[in-house]
Motif scaffolding. Structure first.
Motif, PDB file in Angstrom:
ATOM      1  N   SER A   1       0.848  -1.198   0.000  1.00 54.38           N
ATOM      2  CA  SER A   1       0.000   0.000   0.000  1.00 54.38           C
ATOM      3  C   SER A   1       0.880   1.243   0.000  1.00 54.38           C
ATOM      4  O   SER A   1       1.479   1.598   0.999  1.00 54.38           O
ATOM      5  CB  SER A   1      -0.910   0.005   1.232  1.00 54.38           C
ATOM      6  OG  SER A   1      -1.712   1.169   1.265  1.00 54.38           O
ATOM      7  N   MET A   2       0.945   1.917  -1.182  1.00 56.13           N
ATOM      8  CA  MET A   2       1.758   3.119  -1.324  1.00 56.13           C
ATOM      9  C   MET A   2       0.987   4.175  -2.101  1.00 56.13           C
ATOM     10  O   MET A   2       0.061   3.849  -2.849  1.00 56.13           O
ATOM     11  CB  MET A   2       3.053   2.794  -2.088  1.00 56.13           C
ATOM     12  CG  MET A   2       4.002   1.865  -1.378  1.00 56.13           C
ATOM     13  SD  MET A   2       5.546   1.693  -2.332  1.00 56.13           S
ATOM     14  CE  MET A   2       4.937   0.954  -3.843  1.00 56.13           C
TER      15      MET A   2
ATOM     16  N   SER B   1     -18.192  -5.027   2.420  1.00 58.25           N
ATOM     17  CA  SER B   1     -17.442  -4.200   1.484  1.00 58.25           C
ATOM     18  C   SER B   1     -17.772  -2.714   1.535  1.00 58.25           C
ATOM     19  O   SER B   1     -17.075  -1.912   0.940  1.00 58.25           O
ATOM     20  CB  SER B   1     -17.649  -4.730   0.062  1.00 58.25           C
ATOM     21  OG  SER B   1     -19.015  -4.842  -0.237  1.00 58.25           O
ATOM     22  N   PHE B   2     -18.843  -2.300   2.219  1.00 53.43           N
ATOM     23  CA  PHE B   2     -19.128  -0.875   2.326  1.00 53.43           C
ATOM     24  C   PHE B   2     -17.981  -0.135   3.028  1.00 53.43           C
ATOM     25  O   PHE B   2     -17.753   1.035   2.784  1.00 53.43           O
ATOM     26  CB  PHE B   2     -20.422  -0.642   3.122  1.00 53.43           C
ATOM     27  CG  PHE B   2     -21.674  -0.899   2.313  1.00 53.43           C
ATOM     28  CD1 PHE B   2     -21.747  -0.521   0.979  1.00 53.43           C
ATOM     29  CD2 PHE B   2     -22.759  -1.527   2.900  1.00 53.43           C
ATOM     30  CE1 PHE B   2     -22.887  -0.758   0.239  1.00 53.43           C
ATOM     31  CE2 PHE B   2     -23.911  -1.762   2.156  1.00 53.43           C
ATOM     32  CZ  PHE B   2     -23.969  -1.378   0.828  1.00 53.43           C
ATOM     33  N   HIS B   3     -17.269  -0.840   3.919  1.00 55.82           N
ATOM     34  CA  HIS B   3     -16.275  -0.192   4.752  1.00 55.82           C
ATOM     35  C   HIS B   3     -14.845  -0.481   4.310  1.00 55.82           C
ATOM     36  O   HIS B   3     -13.907  -0.162   5.020  1.00 55.82           O
ATOM     37  CB  HIS B   3     -16.476  -0.624   6.213  1.00 55.82           C
ATOM     38  CG  HIS B   3     -17.867  -0.399   6.709  1.00 55.82           C
ATOM     39  ND1 HIS B   3     -18.403   0.859   6.878  1.00 55.82           N
ATOM     40  CD2 HIS B   3     -18.854  -1.266   7.053  1.00 55.82           C
ATOM     41  CE1 HIS B   3     -19.637   0.753   7.318  1.00 55.82           C
ATOM     42  NE2 HIS B   3     -19.939  -0.519   7.428  1.00 55.82           N
ATOM     43  N   TRP B   4     -14.684  -1.113   3.149  1.00 60.00           N
ATOM     44  CA  TRP B   4     -13.346  -1.425   2.682  1.00 60.00           C
ATOM     45  C   TRP B   4     -12.688  -0.225   2.031  1.00 60.00           C
ATOM     46  O   TRP B   4     -13.335   0.567   1.339  1.00 60.00           O
ATOM     47  CB  TRP B   4     -13.386  -2.568   1.677  1.00 60.00           C
ATOM     48  CG  TRP B   4     -13.659  -3.896   2.308  1.00 60.00           C
ATOM     49  CD1 TRP B   4     -13.580  -4.221   3.627  1.00 60.00           C
ATOM     50  CD2 TRP B   4     -14.077  -5.086   1.637  1.00 60.00           C
ATOM     51  NE1 TRP B   4     -13.909  -5.531   3.828  1.00 60.00           N
ATOM     52  CE2 TRP B   4     -14.218  -6.090   2.615  1.00 60.00           C
ATOM     53  CE3 TRP B   4     -14.323  -5.403   0.312  1.00 60.00           C
ATOM     54  CZ2 TRP B   4     -14.598  -7.381   2.300  1.00 60.00           C
ATOM     55  CZ3 TRP B   4     -14.706  -6.692   0.001  1.00 60.00           C
ATOM     56  CH2 TRP B   4     -14.841  -7.678   0.994  1.00 60.00           C
ATOM     57  N   GLU B   5     -11.380  -0.132   2.214  1.00 59.36           N
ATOM     58  CA  GLU B   5     -10.597   0.855   1.495  1.00 59.36           C
ATOM     59  C   GLU B   5     -10.354   0.353   0.069  1.00 59.36           C
ATOM     60  O   GLU B   5     -10.541  -0.824  -0.241  1.00 59.36           O
ATOM     61  CB  GLU B   5      -9.259   1.076   2.214  1.00 59.36           C
ATOM     62  CG  GLU B   5      -9.378   1.599   3.635  1.00 59.36           C
ATOM     63  CD  GLU B   5      -9.963   3.001   3.694  1.00 59.36           C
ATOM     64  OE1 GLU B   5      -9.854   3.725   2.680  1.00 59.36           O
ATOM     65  OE2 GLU B   5     -10.529   3.356   4.735  1.00 59.36           O
ATOM     66  N   GLU B   6      -9.912   1.265  -0.800  1.00 58.32           N
ATOM     67  CA  GLU B   6      -9.716   0.904  -2.203  1.00 58.32           C
ATOM     68  C   GLU B   6      -8.701  -0.230  -2.357  1.00 58.32           C
ATOM     69  O   GLU B   6      -8.885  -1.155  -3.154  1.00 58.32           O
ATOM     70  CB  GLU B   6      -9.248   2.134  -2.998  1.00 58.32           C
ATOM     71  CG  GLU B   6      -9.144   1.902  -4.490  1.00 58.32           C
ATOM     72  CD  GLU B   6     -10.467   1.529  -5.133  1.00 58.32           C
ATOM     73  OE1 GLU B   6     -10.439   0.852  -6.171  1.00 58.32           O
ATOM     74  OE2 GLU B   6     -11.524   1.905  -4.590  1.00 58.32           O
TER      75      GLU B   6
ATOM     76  N   LEU C   1      -7.590  -6.096  -3.493  1.00 61.13           N
ATOM     77  CA  LEU C   1      -7.115  -7.384  -3.020  1.00 61.13           C
ATOM     78  C   LEU C   1      -8.216  -8.440  -3.135  1.00 61.13           C
ATOM     79  O   LEU C   1      -7.988  -9.549  -3.626  1.00 61.13           O
ATOM     80  CB  LEU C   1      -6.673  -7.284  -1.566  1.00 61.13           C
ATOM     81  CG  LEU C   1      -5.294  -6.689  -1.274  1.00 61.13           C
ATOM     82  CD1 LEU C   1      -5.137  -6.477   0.217  1.00 61.13           C
ATOM     83  CD2 LEU C   1      -4.210  -7.571  -1.814  1.00 61.13           C
ATOM     84  N   VAL C   2      -9.406  -8.093  -2.689  1.00 57.72           N
ATOM     85  CA  VAL C   2     -10.518  -9.037  -2.710  1.00 57.72           C
ATOM     86  C   VAL C   2     -10.903  -9.387  -4.143  1.00 57.72           C
ATOM     87  O   VAL C   2     -11.101 -10.558  -4.487  1.00 57.72           O
ATOM     88  CB  VAL C   2     -11.731  -8.455  -1.954  1.00 57.72           C
ATOM     89  CG1 VAL C   2     -12.953  -9.345  -2.141  1.00 57.72           C
ATOM     90  CG2 VAL C   2     -11.411  -8.324  -0.471  1.00 57.72           C
ATOM     91  N   ALA C   3     -11.023  -8.368  -5.015  1.00 53.67           N
ATOM     92  CA  ALA C   3     -11.378  -8.610  -6.413  1.00 53.67           C
ATOM     93  C   ALA C   3     -10.326  -9.483  -7.093  1.00 53.67           C
ATOM     94  O   ALA C   3     -10.660 -10.370  -7.893  1.00 53.67           O
ATOM     95  CB  ALA C   3     -11.539  -7.282  -7.152  1.00 53.67           C
TER      96      ALA C   3
END
Length: 536
Positions: A59-60, A194-199, A204-206
């Motif tokens: 994550s950068m 997923s409403f609370h996931w960061e981009e 990562l999930v996708a």
């Protein structure tokens, strides 16, 4: 043998300095050729430094590690990647990254971990000869171009562009199967996921989801995976009618087990012609809409059968609405749960599988309640003080079950508010009735005349009065009259017939009978007994 060229990347300089000091890089045959502070700088260094190995934070700023590894894969470069990150809350993130990376280390990294991973990287890179790496690169380009073209053709075919069917067959080959079926998989959006996931987390999930779908489908053969926005499309070529359901259930189980994700899958109608997969895709989407009524995280098969709204659904809903109004007025809260269940069953039947119709029906039920009790100053707000409009809140309910919960919350809140309002109003009405009887007990007071004063019908007033006092209205009037009669009997020299007239009886004999029934003696006997007790 030339040293293996290494790039280090992290947006925290202290991490890079720590990595450089952690081990003896030269002794492992590693040469650090560049350091990047963000994703953009790392991309530039990849182009200019031609590295063999990248050790990067996932994550950068600029570009994430996922963006970088995708670019590497798409370009066909034989570059190995090791990720380091603080994202240790995602147990499946490690698996997702390992599809394209050598390893995934969680900060803080220690010496033994780093040496072990780097030794693995060195061995892997040394094993790949220049000729093999070039061959892999060429093969990757061919496969990538073919895969991209097939995905684009499937997108166009499912959009209804049937002219692309011949080109798809040329690219993918003609399958010797009887049926083609399109399936659609989509992550379930619900509170807490997923409403609370960061981009970065979404990517990562996708990435992990895409890989597990492709692995499962491609392992079977005669299948292709493509994207439709946030959804994953799956084209299956098969002979047995039950194959799509069997495969999708297997895929669904793997996603639940390995990725811990809730995903719904819709299976469309099977077609004989690849040119008609737009129809299969459309029916797969219809199957997917069933999750609203049937529940999330399941596999749904398209069915052309429809139960219909039923002849009485609309009329039944009107009757149930009236029953709900009366139940709230009577404050009989024990009847609310089964009544609300019947209302929801009728709404579901009337909706015919339409989420919009279901939301509209529930919204109308609540609106009619508000109109019915407008005089009480009550609004059926789901959350006290919530600024969100009611209709918007109902539309956001992810399932019909949740919609029913919102209706229940609204009705229960109304019942609470109504109980307070009705209790206050009824206490005022009761006080008004008692005051009237106390003032006009000598007049011809009837149930009808008094109920009219508080705007109730006589039958309801009779029940209302007994509910709040424990006795019927006629007996209460008699009690008041007898109390005043006793006062006049003991405190005045009035004759019995005069007292009877003053407390509302025009028949002295009837008055005496009522007095004896109340006090056990006739008026004169009671008066004489009272005087004798005082003489003693």
């Amino acid at each position: 043998m030339r040293p293996i060229r290494v790039l280090l990347a992290d947006d925290e300089p202290i991490i890079i300095r720590g990595l450089k000091k952690l081990i003896a890089w030269d002794s492992l045959g590693l040469n650090i050729v560049g350091e990047a502070r963000d994703g953009k700088e790392l991309k530039q260094l990849i182009d200019s430094s031609d590295p063999d190995l990248i050790i990067s934070d996932i994550s950068m700023p600029g570009f994430t590690g996922i963006d970088i590894i995708r670019d590497i894969q798409e370009s066909g470069r034989p570059i190995k990647v090791v990720f380091i990150s603080a994202y240790q809350e995602f147990e499946y993130a490690r698996q997702a990254i390992q599809y394209g990376a050598l390893d995934y280390l969680v900060k803080p990294v220690n010496t033994s971990q780093l040496e072990q991973v780097l030794s693995k990287a060195v061995a892997t890179i040394r094993e790949e000869s220049e000729g093999e790496r070039n061959k892999l690169m060429l093969n990757h380009y061919e496969q990538k171009n073919r895969s991209v073209t097939i995905e684009e053709l499937l997108e166009q075919l499912t959009d209804g562009n049937r002219s692309r069917a011949a080109q798809f067959i040329r690219m993918a080959g003609r399958a010797d199967t009887e049926f083609v079926t399109v399936c659609v998989a989509e992550m379930d959006e619900y509170d807490g996921q997923s409403f609370h996931w960061e981009e970065c987390e979404r990517k990562l999930v996708a990435f992990a989801l895409s890989n597990i779908i492709k692995e499962t489908v491609e392992a079977r053969g005669k299948g292709f995976v493509f994207r439709k926005g946030e959804r994953f499309g799956i084209l299956l070529q098969h002979n047995a009618p039950g194959e799509p359901l069997q495969l999708m259930q297997d895929l669904h189980g793997k996603i639940n087990a390995f990725l811990k994700l809730q995903v719904s899958v819709g299976i469309g109608r099977s077609e004989h012609d690849i040119g008609h997969i737009d129809e299969s895709y459309a029916t797969a989407l219809k199957a997917l809409t069933r999750r609203y009524f049937a529940g999330l995280n399941q596999v749904y098969v398209f069915s052309a059968e429809s139960q219909g709204p039923g002849e009485c659904a609309q009329e039944c809903l009107k009757v149930l609405q009236e029953q709900l109004n009366e139940t709230l007025k009577s404050l009989d809260t024990d009847r609310l749960p089964p009544l609300l269940q019947r209302i929801l069953e009728t709404v579901k039947q009337q909706a015919e599988g339409s989420r919009g119709k279901a939301v509209s029906s529930v919204y109308n039920v609540i609106l009619q309640l508000e109109q019915e009790f407008a005089d009480y100053g009550i609004e059926a707000r789901i959350q006290d003080g919530s600024p969100q409009p009611l209709l918007e809140m109902l539309h956001e309910a992810p399932t019909f079950e949740r919609l029913g919960f919102e209706l229940e919350q609204a009705v229960n809140r109304m019942a609470e508010l109504l109980a307070g309002k009705i209790k206050g109003r009824e206490n005022a009405q009761l006080s008004q009735v008692k005051a009237h009887v106390e003032q006009y007990y000598a007049d011809n007071i009837t149930l009808e005349s008094v109920s009219a004063r508080v705007y109730m019908n006589p039958y309801y007033f009779s029940s209302f009065f007994k509910k709040h006092t424990g006795q019927n209205f006629k007996n209460y009037v008699t009690e008041v009259r007898m109390r005043h009669a006793l006062r006049l009997l003991l405190e005045s020299d009035l004759m019995v017939y005069e007292i009877a007239d003053r407390v509302g009886y025009n028949n002295a004999r009837h008055f005496s009978d009522m007095f004896k029934r109340k006090f056990g003696k006739l008026p004169q006997e009671y008066k004489q007994s009272y005087r004798n007790s005082w003489r003693k």
